[in-house]
Design a protein around this motif. Structure first.
Motif, mmCIF file in Angstrom:
data_model
loop_
_atom_site.group_PDB
_atom_site.id
_atom_site.type_symbol
_atom_site.label_atom_id
_atom_site.label_comp_id
_atom_site.label_asym_id
_atom_site.label_seq_id
_atom_site.Cartn_x
_atom_site.Cartn_y
_atom_site.Cartn_z
ATOM 1 N N ARG A 248 1.973 8.662 -0.261
ATOM 2 C CA ARG A 248 1.755 9.606 0.830
ATOM 3 C C ARG A 248 0.765 8.992 1.806
ATOM 4 N N SER A 249 0.631 9.600 2.969
ATOM 5 C CA SER A 249 -0.179 9.016 4.034
ATOM 6 C C SER A 249 -1.641 8.877 3.660
ATOM 7 N N THR A 250 -2.118 9.705 2.732
ATOM 8 C CA THR A 250 -3.533 9.693 2.372
ATOM 9 C C THR A 250 -3.858 8.809 1.176
ATOM 10 N N ASP A 251 -2.854 8.232 0.546
ATOM 11 C CA ASP A 251 -3.087 7.420 -0.657
ATOM 12 C C ASP A 251 -3.016 5.942 -0.287
ATOM 13 N N LYS A 252 -4.160 5.285 -0.341
ATOM 14 C CA LYS A 252 -4.255 3.870 0.034
ATOM 15 C C LYS A 252 -4.192 2.943 -1.186
ATOM 16 N N SER A 253 -3.716 3.465 -2.315
ATOM 17 C CA SER A 253 -3.606 2.647 -3.526
ATOM 18 C C SER A 253 -2.657 1.480 -3.296
ATOM 19 N N VAL A 254 -2.970 0.374 -3.929
ATOM 20 C CA VAL A 254 -2.117 -0.816 -3.861
ATOM 21 C C VAL A 254 -1.229 -0.845 -5.100
ATOM 22 N N LEU A 255 0.053 -1.022 -4.910
ATOM 23 C CA LEU A 255 0.997 -1.066 -6.020
ATOM 24 C C LEU A 255 0.784 -2.325 -6.856
ATOM 25 N N GLU A 256 0.793 -2.156 -8.192
ATOM 26 C CA GLU A 256 0.541 -3.249 -9.114
ATOM 27 C C GLU A 256 1.653 -3.322 -10.150
ATOM 28 N N GLU B 294 9.703 16.787 10.887
ATOM 29 C CA GLU B 294 9.105 18.025 10.399
ATOM 30 C C GLU B 294 9.839 18.578 9.175
ATOM 31 N N ASN B 295 10.983 18.009 8.875
ATOM 32 C CA ASN B 295 11.791 18.498 7.757
ATOM 33 C C ASN B 295 11.666 17.622 6.515
ATOM 34 N N PHE B 296 10.681 16.731 6.537
ATOM 35 C CA PHE B 296 10.358 15.909 5.356
ATOM 36 C C PHE B 296 8.879 16.122 5.077
ATOM 37 N N GLY B 297 8.568 17.151 4.281
ATOM 38 C CA GLY B 297 7.186 17.592 4.142
ATOM 39 C C GLY B 297 6.475 17.169 2.881
ATOM 40 N N HIS B 298 7.149 16.452 1.980
ATOM 41 C CA HIS B 298 6.475 16.025 0.751
ATOM 42 C C HIS B 298 6.290 14.506 0.752
ATOM 43 N N SER B 299 5.570 14.008 -0.223
ATOM 44 C CA SER B 299 5.327 12.570 -0.303
ATOM 45 C C SER B 299 6.622 11.832 -0.622
ATOM 46 N N LEU B 300 6.646 10.544 -0.331
ATOM 47 C CA LEU B 300 7.826 9.733 -0.618
ATOM 48 C C LEU B 300 8.029 9.571 -2.115
ATOM 49 N N GLY B 301 6.963 9.612 -2.885
ATOM 50 C CA GLY B 301 7.123 9.420 -4.324
ATOM 51 C C GLY B 301 5.816 9.593 -5.065
ATOM 52 N N HIS B 302 5.906 9.546 -6.389
ATOM 53 C CA HIS B 302 4.744 9.732 -7.249
ATOM 54 C C HIS B 302 4.930 8.933 -8.524
ATOM 55 N N ALA B 303 3.822 8.530 -9.116
ATOM 56 C CA ALA B 303 3.882 7.889 -10.420
ATOM 57 C C ALA B 303 4.178 8.939 -11.479
ATOM 58 N N LEU B 304 4.636 8.482 -12.626
ATOM 59 C CA LEU B 304 4.858 9.389 -13.753
ATOM 60 C C LEU B 304 4.652 8.641 -15.061
ATOM 61 N N GLY B 305 4.636 9.394 -16.146
ATOM 62 C CA GLY B 305 4.433 8.827 -17.474
ATOM 63 C C GLY B 305 4.445 9.964 -18.474
ATOM 64 N N VAL C 3 0.849 -1.197 0.000
ATOM 65 C CA VAL C 3 0.000 0.000 0.000
ATOM 66 C C VAL C 3 0.882 1.243 0.000
ATOM 67 N N CYS C 4 0.552 2.206 -0.836
ATOM 68 C CA CYS C 4 1.385 3.410 -0.986
ATOM 69 C C CYS C 4 1.646 4.105 0.344
ATOM 70 N N SER C 5 0.612 4.288 1.146
ATOM 71 C CA SER C 5 0.775 4.991 2.423
ATOM 72 C C SER C 5 1.714 4.235 3.358
ATOM 73 N N GLU C 6 1.706 2.915 3.283
ATOM 74 C CA GLU C 6 2.573 2.118 4.147
ATOM 75 C C GLU C 6 4.032 2.211 3.721
ATOM 76 N N VAL C 7 4.284 2.269 2.413
ATOM 77 C CA VAL C 7 5.656 2.456 1.933
ATOM 78 C C VAL C 7 6.171 3.817 2.381
ATOM 79 N N ASP C 8 5.328 4.847 2.254
ATOM 80 C CA ASP C 8 5.689 6.192 2.706
ATOM 81 C C ASP C 8 6.076 6.176 4.177
#
Length: 350
Positions: free
Chosen positions: A294-302, A273-284, A254-259
């Motif tokens: 990020r903490s609010t994204d419960k997507s499952v990695l596929e 407090e000095n790490f204020g952005h998400s751990l990562g994002h998809a791209l294309g 789960v994305c939030s768990e990896v974060d």
């Protein structure tokens, strides 16, 4: 998309954003609209792009319009006698008002989440384009290690990176290149300035090459001259956070768990407090796509998802560190497309 139309009972879907136009049709012109129905594929564009559209989008019937696109689109919808129309969230209010001037019977429905769902899994053709972009980032980084020296400006470093990538095949670079040195390296998105880099400083470089429309993303932080204890401490915390996240990441996670894996290490070291952005994002075809770690994204990695892993620590007035790799989720784990070393590179100040 036609499966989505059936589920949502849509008569037609309109695609207007440049990334989605390219994704569904291969058309790269800067003006145009795709209309997808259960039986037809139509591409509306103007005189400037009509021939290009015929060449790039052979599956679509190309219809050249006069006047402004929104009015032509409204007239086309009226001619088609459709009612339920799927649209992207990127459609502006002003554009929609222009469409509605020509047709008053249509009901518009957002398909943004459905489009994101379709695009989130990359096929091997897409992945190869992204990997080529990462190769260009690796190449540029390896070159810049022997180029950086005190007295250069951030802009000079950024231009050299851009030159190397474009010379070796990049069609473009991502818009938000970050070249930030010294205390400015504490700015997560610190665009290059005329600031001169000096011995004893971090230089953070967040770059990305575009290959056939597909983005890559890459960050490394180097130091000019021997690092002090504080610089070593911060760098090692970020490095450890990234490595632990990579050890955890994979299909089914789960994305939030990896974060949280990475964030907990930085938090426990006293820099949460000095790490204020998400751990990562998809791209294309866009530099930031969904899902995000990020903490609010419960997507499952596929398998087929392509996502960055980029923890950082940013101390205002002092400096900051970010390390970023680009990861392809596979059936049996993940593939790290980024090959550059993550050991702290010390630049000779002479």
């Amino acid at each position: 998309m036609r499966n989505v139309m059936g589920q949502e009972q849509l008569d037609v879907v309109i695609i207007l954003s440049k990334e989605n136009r390219r994704y569904f049709s291969n058309f790269t012109g800067t003006s145009g609209a795709l209309l997808i129905t259960n039986s037809d594929l139509l591409l509306l564009t103007d005189f400037r792009y009509a021939e290009q559209a015929k060449d790039q989008a052979p599956l679509f019937e190309v219809k050249q319009h006069t006047g402004v696109l929104q009015e032509a689109l409204g007239k086309q919808l009226k001619e088609m006698n459709v009612r339920h129309v799927g649209i992207e969230d990127s459609l502006t209010v002003g554009f929609l008002v222009g469409v509605k001037k020509e047709t008053t019977t249509c009901e518009f429905h957002s398909i943004e989440s459905e489009v994101n769902e379709i695009r989130k899994i990359k096929d091997e053709g897409e992945i190869q384009k992204i990997k080529k972009g990462v190769e260009l980032c690796d190449l540029a980084f390896n070159h810049i290690l022997s180029f950086i020296k005190p007295g250069l400006s951030e802009k000079e470093i950024g231009l050299e990176l851009e030159y190397v990538m474009k010379k070796n095949g990049a069609e473009g670079i991502k818009a938000n290149h970050v070249i930030a040195s010294g205390e400015r390296s504490a700015l997560p998105h610190g665009a290059a300035t005329n600031r001169i880099v000096n011995a004893g400083e971090f230089v953070k470089m967040d770059i990305g090459a575009v290959v056939d429309g597909y983005f890559s993303d890459f960050t490394r932080t180097v130091v000019i001259g021997e690092p002090n204890d504080k610089q070593l401490e911060i760098y090692e915390i970020v490095h450890k956070a990234q490595e632990e996240a990579l050890n955890y990441i994979g299909p089914g996670k789960v994305c939030s768990e990896v974060d949280e894996v990475a964030r907990s290490i930085i938090r426990e070291a006293g820099y949460g407090e000095n790490f204020g952005h998400s751990l990562g994002h998809a791209l294309g075809l866009h530099i930031h796509e969904k899902p995000a770690m990020r903490s609010t994204d419960k997507s499952v990695l596929e398998p087929g998802m392509v996502i960055t892993v980029e923890p950082g620590i940013y101390l205002p007035g002092w400096g900051g560190v970010r390390i970023e790799d680009l990861i392809i989720i596979r059936e049996d784990g993940y593939e790290n497309a980024t090959k550059s070393t993550k050991e702290l590179q010390v630049i000779d100040p002479q």
